[in-house]
Scaffold this active site. Sequence first.
Site, PDB file in Angstrom:
ATOM      1  N   GLN A  86      -5.601  -7.913  -0.504  1.00 39.14           N
ATOM      2  CA  GLN A  86      -6.864  -7.189  -0.644  1.00 39.14           C
ATOM      3  C   GLN A  86      -6.688  -5.720  -0.267  1.00 39.14           C
ATOM      4  O   GLN A  86      -7.590  -4.917  -0.481  1.00 39.14           O
ATOM      5  CB  GLN A  86      -7.930  -7.821   0.260  1.00 39.14           C
ATOM      6  N   ASP A  89      -3.216  -0.288   0.243  1.00 39.41           N
ATOM      7  CA  ASP A  89      -2.030   0.477   0.644  1.00 39.41           C
ATOM      8  C   ASP A  89      -0.786  -0.074  -0.046  1.00 39.41           C
ATOM      9  O   ASP A  89      -0.832  -1.127  -0.693  1.00 39.41           O
ATOM     10  CB  ASP A  89      -1.872   0.469   2.172  1.00 39.41           C
ATOM     11  N   HIS A 104      -7.694  -5.397  -5.184  1.00 37.24           N
ATOM     12  CA  HIS A 104      -8.734  -4.366  -5.120  1.00 37.24           C
ATOM     13  C   HIS A 104      -8.239  -2.989  -5.493  1.00 37.24           C
ATOM     14  O   HIS A 104      -8.886  -1.997  -5.174  1.00 37.24           O
ATOM     15  CB  HIS A 104      -9.348  -4.352  -3.712  1.00 37.24           C
TER      16      HIS A 104
END
Length: 227
Positions: A86, A89, A104
Amino acid sequence: MKHIVVLTGAGMSAESGLKTFRDTNGLWEGHNVMEVASPEGFDTNPELVFEFYNQRRMQLLEVKPNTAHHDLANLENNFKITIVTQNVDDLHERAGSTNVMHLHGELLKVRPVNDTKPVLHWSKDLNLGDLDDNGNQLRPHIVWFGEAVPMLNKAVDICSKADVLLIIGTSMQVYPAASLIHYVKDDTPIYFIDPNPTLPDSENLTIIPKPATEGVKHFINLMNDHI
């Protein structure tokens, strides 16, 4: 090779120094989430949205993967590893993981406001007036609240084929990502690493109530006993 599917959330990167965005009062860096992470917020105040993600991008470039990221990458020596994260980075990739899906989106990528392609790598500030080759304004390559999650069906398929499901640093309370646990086979062992685990007990669930860096090492010891 056993196939371990790993679901990771904000707690995976917290020990690298990355803020988890959302405070206990529901605000993201002092902003209502709908102001900085929704299509409506972007339409209302794109400069605010750009500045929010520019700050997040700058912070990301200053941190490094933690030992949990590296330990997951090293697991590829003995297992097939698929990471469904999720997180926006790139710390899994920087640690060496080779099979990472971002549910995401990704902070270091951008795309046109009017399309999902092309997706471009982007490591500097993004501002009004930054355009693609066709003259379209670029936006963060992030799935905002109210938008579809394009990779969800692929993530469902991956989870359905897992021999082991490992969950790290996510509350499993936010949908649709939280639904992925329901797509593993009924007898699939599930391991949940989090200092404050929220999943109810079940027969095939092992809870490891530790932060990511400690919990992944514990999980690896458990897996090594079965190699």
